[in-house]
Design an enzyme around this catalytic site. Structure first.
Site, PDB file in Angstrom:
ATOM      1  N   ASN A  91      10.553   4.338  -1.090  1.00  0.00           N
ATOM      2  CA  ASN A  91      10.614   3.065  -0.383  1.00  0.00           C
ATOM      3  C   ASN A  91      11.327   1.970  -1.167  1.00  0.00           C
ATOM      4  OD1 ASN A  91       9.343   3.995   1.925  1.00  0.00           O
ATOM      5  ND2 ASN A  91       7.296   3.489   1.191  1.00  0.00           N
ATOM      6  N   ARG A 143       0.788  -1.240   0.000  1.00  0.00           N
ATOM      7  CA  ARG A 143       0.000   0.000   0.000  1.00  0.00           C
ATOM      8  C   ARG A 143       0.822   1.294   0.000  1.00  0.00           C
ATOM      9  NH1 ARG A 143      -5.072   0.061   3.928  1.00  0.00           N
ATOM     10  NH2 ARG A 143      -3.487  -0.163   5.544  1.00  0.00           N
ATOM     11  N   ASP A 144       2.141   1.188  -0.058  1.00  0.00           N
ATOM     12  CA  ASP A 144       2.965   2.405  -0.077  1.00  0.00           C
ATOM     13  C   ASP A 144       4.189   2.210  -0.963  1.00  0.00           C
ATOM     14  OD1 ASP A 144       3.597   5.023   0.542  1.00  0.00           O
ATOM     15  OD2 ASP A 144       4.582   4.529   2.446  1.00  0.00           O
ATOM     16  N   VAL A 145       4.005   1.536  -2.089  1.00  0.00           N
ATOM     17  CA  VAL A 145       5.113   1.353  -3.039  1.00  0.00           C
ATOM     18  C   VAL A 145       5.373   2.693  -3.717  1.00  0.00           C
ATOM     19  CG1 VAL A 145       5.914   0.146  -5.094  1.00  0.00           C
ATOM     20  CG2 VAL A 145       4.486  -1.054  -3.412  1.00  0.00           C
TER      21      VAL A 145
END
Length: 217
Positions: free
Chosen positions: A72, A66-68
């Site tokens: 990151n 959910r935070d690619v």
């Protein structure tokens, strides 16, 4: 201190893709096509591993990062690609406690379903990785605007402009791969991160590119 809980994390001596893109832009340059494809397919491999994880009873954990985003994705100076920060990841083990309609992640990399607060699965991460690849090749995020509302409106509103309009040296096959990852409907995307990884490996082979960690480093 004895009895205190702590989290030990790996120290990765390197840079994240966001910093890499800023450095390239400062030289008025672009990330080489083969390097961008290699970094993305390695990230897809990491996602495929996370998505396939099971519990002790061999039941799928259904992890969704959910935070690619470029921030990151870390690259060590030896060229090893690492996917970081599963801090807002969703898994079936705690999905019952996930509040419906809550939007989490960086807005310019969210899938349309995340923007709308709808349920998401691993194909949301495929969309986010597609945005990362578009940005690495084009030098800019296709959705980011001045406000979060404008950004999310673009994501929900339709596909981004053709990649080759920003990067003419990109082949039609690579452009199609990016378009598939960025499909509005999850059913039209790569159904797994592993599928996307294989597609990018084929694109590298078609380029005749020999890319490994040492060259990336």
């Amino acid at each position: 201190v004895l009895g205190e809980l702590f989290l030990a994390m790996e120290l990765v001596d390197g840079t994240n893709v966001s910093q890499l893109l800023r450095g390239v832009a400062s030289r008025d340059d672009a990330v080489p096509l083969d390097a961008a494809l290699h970094i993305t397919q390695q990230t897809a491999h990491a996602l495929a591993y996370a998505h396939a994880m099971t519990d002790d009873a061999a039941q799928p954990l259904s992890i969704v990062h959910r935070d690619v985003s470029p921030q990151n994705v870390m690259i060590s100076y030896e060229g090893i690609v690492k996917l970081l920060d599963f801090g807002i990841a969703k898994a079936s083990i705690h999905s019952a406690h996930t509040e419906a309609g809550v939007i989490k992640g960086k807005f310019a990399y969210m899938s349309p379903q995340q923007c709308l607060g709808e349920p998401v699965d691993s194909r949301a991460d495929v969309f986010s990785l597609g945005v990362c690849l578009f940005e690495a090749l084009a030098g800019g995020n296709p959705y980011r605007r001045k406000t979060e509302f404008e950004t999310m409106k673009l994501i929900v509103g339709g596909p981004p402009p053709p990649l080759r309009g920003y990067r003419p040296d990109v082949s039609e096959a690579v452009e199609r791969s990016v378009e598939k990852a960025l499909a509005q409907e999850p059913e039209d995307r790569y159904q797994t991160a592993g599928d996307m990884q294989l597609a990018l490996e084929r694109e590298l082979a078609d380029l005749g590119a020999l890319m490994n960690s040492s060259r990336v480093g």
